[in-house]
Motif scaffolding. Structure first.
Motif, PDB file in Angstrom:
ATOM      1  N   ASN A  43       1.809   2.873  -1.920  1.00 45.52           N
ATOM      2  CA  ASN A  43       2.320   1.883  -0.968  1.00 45.52           C
ATOM      3  C   ASN A  43       3.838   1.852  -0.876  1.00 45.52           C
ATOM      4  OD1 ASN A  43      -0.231   0.679   0.011  1.00 45.52           O
ATOM      5  ND2 ASN A  43      -0.531   0.287  -2.162  1.00 45.52           N
ATOM      6  N   CYS A  59       5.826   2.791   2.625  1.00 47.93           N
ATOM      7  CA  CYS A  59       6.826   1.873   3.209  1.00 47.93           C
ATOM      8  C   CYS A  59       8.191   2.546   3.333  1.00 47.93           C
ATOM      9  CB  CYS A  59       6.919   0.602   2.371  1.00 47.93           C
ATOM     10  SG  CYS A  59       5.447  -0.444   2.491  1.00 47.93           S
ATOM     11  N   VAL A 102      -1.712   0.318   2.267  1.00 46.06           N
ATOM     12  CA  VAL A 102      -1.999  -1.012   2.799  1.00 46.06           C
ATOM     13  C   VAL A 102      -1.202  -1.310   4.063  1.00 46.06           C
ATOM     14  CG1 VAL A 102      -0.286  -2.307   1.437  1.00 46.06           C
ATOM     15  CG2 VAL A 102      -2.469  -3.401   2.092  1.00 46.06           C
ATOM     16  N   VAL A 103      -0.051  -0.692   4.221  1.00 50.44           N
ATOM     17  CA  VAL A 103       0.769  -0.923   5.422  1.00 50.44           C
ATOM     18  C   VAL A 103       0.068  -0.397   6.678  1.00 50.44           C
ATOM     19  CG1 VAL A 103       2.131   1.231   5.307  1.00 50.44           C
ATOM     20  CG2 VAL A 103       3.165  -0.836   6.250  1.00 50.44           C
ATOM     21  N   ARG A 143      -1.471  -4.484   7.755  1.00 49.94           N
ATOM     22  CA  ARG A 143      -0.008  -4.519   7.789  1.00 49.94           C
ATOM     23  C   ARG A 143       0.589  -5.888   7.447  1.00 49.94           C
ATOM     24  NH1 ARG A 143       3.466  -0.859   9.490  1.00 49.94           N
ATOM     25  NH2 ARG A 143       5.590  -1.520   9.832  1.00 49.94           N
ATOM     26  N   SER A 145       0.936  -5.836   1.622  1.00 46.23           N
ATOM     27  CA  SER A 145       1.741  -4.982   2.487  1.00 46.23           C
ATOM     28  C   SER A 145       3.172  -5.495   2.600  1.00 46.23           C
ATOM     29  CB  SER A 145       1.102  -4.908   3.877  1.00 46.23           C
ATOM     30  OG  SER A 145       1.889  -4.144   4.756  1.00 46.23           O
TER      31      SER A 145
END
Length: 266
Positions: free
Chosen positions: A35, A39, A242-243, A247, A252
């Protein structure tokens, strides 16, 4: 088309190599690698994830089909394949991964008899590290030869610590190993940041653990704290960070915030 075919002419980058490490299992290492890298990729950083854990959670968490792989990190370390031959694309345009399969589980035993067995990963990534802004090594939950390879290859460490009783148990041993590597093989190794994970704001214990870790590590601890979050737990089963999966979930948003903090630290 493989990574080798598209890398020519790429601009040179800073190439920070960060091992995400804690010999305790279940503290959020792979979750954080997947994650945070996603990001940072969304923030236009070019990322390489090296899955160095035989469980291959970062590989499956990015939706990579292990049975379809031509090469993986085991081939790079034990068979001397160029690392470019094992790099594959992920669902994030700026994020690439060197995947792992269960085959890596035998690497520890096979390395034992080889000369300079602790230097294999460092040598493998030397040719490509400056093609990326960040190289994240997802380490196994142990302090064996694979982890020692990661400690020697890395510039710095991110240490995820779960918000639970005995959170600091074993961290002293990890810091001991880090100091040993600093003395003998990698004098510039440092802690980039300590990351609190699985925080439950409803419990006094989580708050106490955060305070205890902050007293121990001081400003090294990230301000961002990763909460317990259902969407974070669900995302890997869909092969997505998870983004991409949820989102606007708390998990996230926490990793988006962490990515900004990582960039600010340099």
């Amino acid at each position: 088309m493989g990574y080798k075919d598209v890398k020519r002419g790429l601009p040179q980058r800073d190439g920070k190599v960060i091992a995400v490490i804690n010999q305790k299992g279940g503290v959020g290492k792979s979750t954080s690698v997947i994650n945070l890298s996603a990001c940072l990729g969304e923030n236009k950083k070019k990322i390489l994830v090296i899955d160095f854990d035989p469980q291959g959670n970062s590989t499956s968490g990015y939706g990579i089909e292990k049975e379809d792989l031509e090469n993986d990190v085991y081939d790079v370390i034990l068979h001397g394949y160029p690392i470019e031959d094992a790099i594959v694309e992920t669902c994030e345009p700026n994020v690439f991964i060197v995947p792992a399969t269960i085959q890596l589980a035998t690497a520890e035993m096979e390395l034992v008899s080889l000369e300079q067995r602790e230097m294999f990963l460092k040598r493998a990534i030397a040719s490509i590290r400056d093609e990326f802004d960040y190289v994240f090594i997802d380490c196994p939950p142990s302090l064996g030869l694979l982890t020692i390879n990661a400690l020697i290859a890395a510039d710095s460490l991110i240490i995820p610590i779960q918000c639970e009783y005995y959170a600091l148990e074993g961290v002293a041993k990890l810091l001991e190993s880090m100091e040993m590597v600093k003395r003998h093989k990698n004098p510039d190794l440092e802690i980039f940041g300590v990351l609190m994970t699985m925080y439950d704001s409803r419990t006094t214990l989580s708050k106490q653990v955060v305070d205890e870790v902050r007293k121990f590590f001081g400003k090294t601890m990230f301000k961002t704290i990763i909460p317990r979050n259902v969407k974070l737990s669900e995302a890997p089963s869909h092969g997505l960070p998870v983004v991409k999966y949820a989102r606007v979930s708390k998990g996230s948003l926490a990793y988006m915030k962490l990515a900004k903090e990582v960039v600010a630290r340099g």
